[in-house]
Design a protein around this motif. Structure first.
Motif, short mmCIF file in Angstrom:
data_model
loop_
_atom_site.label_atom_id
_atom_site.label_comp_id
_atom_site.label_asym_id
_atom_site.label_seq_id
_atom_site.Cartn_x
_atom_site.Cartn_y
_atom_site.Cartn_z
N LEU A 98 -2.86 55.78 -5.15
CA LEU A 98 -3.57 55.81 -6.42
C LEU A 98 -4.26 54.48 -6.71
O LEU A 98 -5.35 54.45 -7.27
CB LEU A 98 -2.61 56.18 -7.55
CG LEU A 98 -2.13 57.62 -7.56
CD1 LEU A 98 -1.09 57.82 -8.65
CD2 LEU A 98 -3.29 58.57 -7.75
N SER A 99 -3.64 53.40 -6.29
CA SER A 99 -4.27 52.10 -6.43
C SER A 99 -5.52 52.01 -5.55
O SER A 99 -6.53 51.44 -5.95
CB SER A 99 -3.29 50.99 -6.08
OG SER A 99 -3.86 49.73 -6.27
N ALA A 100 -5.45 52.58 -4.35
CA ALA A 100 -6.61 52.61 -3.47
C ALA A 100 -7.74 53.44 -4.10
O ALA A 100 -8.92 53.06 -4.03
CB ALA A 100 -6.22 53.18 -2.11
N LEU A 101 -7.40 54.56 -4.74
CA LEU A 101 -8.41 55.36 -5.44
C LEU A 101 -9.06 54.55 -6.56
O LEU A 101 -10.27 54.62 -6.78
CB LEU A 101 -7.78 56.62 -6.02
CG LEU A 101 -7.46 57.75 -5.06
CD1 LEU A 101 -6.62 58.81 -5.75
CD2 LEU A 101 -8.71 58.35 -4.52
N PHE A 102 -8.25 53.80 -7.28
CA PHE A 102 -8.76 52.96 -8.36
C PHE A 102 -9.78 51.95 -7.83
O PHE A 102 -10.85 51.79 -8.41
CB PHE A 102 -7.60 52.23 -9.05
CG PHE A 102 -8.04 51.14 -9.98
CD1 PHE A 102 -8.51 51.45 -11.24
CD2 PHE A 102 -7.99 49.81 -9.60
CE1 PHE A 102 -8.93 50.45 -12.11
CE2 PHE A 102 -8.40 48.81 -10.45
CZ PHE A 102 -8.87 49.13 -11.71
N TRP A 103 -9.46 51.28 -6.73
CA TRP A 103 -10.37 50.27 -6.20
C TRP A 103 -11.64 50.90 -5.63
O TRP A 103 -12.71 50.30 -5.71
CB TRP A 103 -9.66 49.40 -5.16
CG TRP A 103 -8.76 48.42 -5.84
CD1 TRP A 103 -7.41 48.44 -5.87
CD2 TRP A 103 -9.16 47.30 -6.63
NE1 TRP A 103 -6.94 47.40 -6.62
CE2 TRP A 103 -7.99 46.68 -7.10
CE3 TRP A 103 -10.39 46.76 -6.98
CZ2 TRP A 103 -8.02 45.54 -7.90
CZ3 TRP A 103 -10.41 45.63 -7.78
CH2 TRP A 103 -9.24 45.04 -8.23
N ALA A 104 -11.53 52.09 -5.05
CA ALA A 104 -12.75 52.77 -4.59
C ALA A 104 -13.64 53.13 -5.78
O ALA A 104 -14.86 52.99 -5.72
CB ALA A 104 -12.39 54.02 -3.79
N GLY A 105 -13.03 53.59 -6.87
CA GLY A 105 -13.79 53.87 -8.08
C GLY A 105 -14.42 52.62 -8.66
O GLY A 105 -15.56 52.65 -9.15
N CYS A 106 -13.73 51.50 -8.58
CA CYS A 106 -14.31 50.23 -9.04
C CYS A 106 -15.52 49.85 -8.20
O CYS A 106 -16.49 49.30 -8.73
CB CYS A 106 -13.26 49.12 -8.98
SG CYS A 106 -12.06 49.22 -10.31
N GLY A 107 -15.47 50.12 -6.91
CA GLY A 107 -16.63 49.85 -6.05
C GLY A 107 -17.84 50.67 -6.48
O GLY A 107 -18.97 50.17 -6.51
N ALA A 108 -17.60 51.94 -6.83
CA ALA A 108 -18.70 52.79 -7.31
C ALA A 108 -19.24 52.28 -8.64
O ALA A 108 -20.45 52.29 -8.88
CB ALA A 108 -18.21 54.23 -7.46
N LEU A 109 -18.36 51.80 -9.50
CA LEU A 109 -18.81 51.28 -10.79
C LEU A 109 -19.58 49.97 -10.64
O LEU A 109 -20.48 49.69 -11.43
CB LEU A 109 -17.61 51.09 -11.72
CG LEU A 109 -16.97 52.40 -12.21
CD1 LEU A 109 -15.73 52.10 -13.04
CD2 LEU A 109 -17.96 53.23 -12.99
#
Length: 123
Positions: A98-109
């Motif tokens: 879930l932390s990895a998902l968060f960081w991938a979403g941050c990259g998109a943002l």
């Protein structure tokens, strides 16, 4: 801009990159667990697939990135499950994913923010 028929190849490419980063970061995480390393800087690598997916899917960068990251997490977990004999507790692995998902979403943002800033500058 990508055309509508290029969405699946972009998703497959993003999922492959995310899965490779997932396997590499998990290997680094498992190797560093034996040492006294504070934090997990390898999770910052997940910014890269998030940024790539946001560039390749400009119509919905965050949603597309999160779906691809979810699929890549499942593929990475399956790979780790079948190849690694020593496994951490499942609750810890799910939290790490879930932390990895968060960081991938941050990259998109980050890509979205850069697009907004460039559009404001062009005005």
């Amino acid at each position: 801009m990508l055309q509508r028929n290029n969405r699946w190849p972009a998703s497959v490419l993003g999922m492959m990159l995310y899965t490779l980063v997932f396997i590499f970061a998990h290997h680094f995480w498992a190797a560093a667990a034996e040492q006294a390393v504070r934090g997990q800087p390898e999770l910052l690598l997940f910014l890269l697939p998030g940024m790539l997916m946001a560039v390749m899917q400009p119509d919905s960068p965050l949603i597309g990135t999160l779906w691809v990251a979810l699929g890549g997490s499942l593929l990475g977990l399956a790979w780790v499950w079948f190849t690694v004999t020593q496994m951490h507790s499942w609750l810890l692995v799910v939290a790490w994913s879930l932390s990895a998902l968060f960081w991938a979403g941050c990259g998109a943002l980050v890509v979205r923010l850069l697009r907004i800033m460039l559009a404001m500058r062009a005005e």
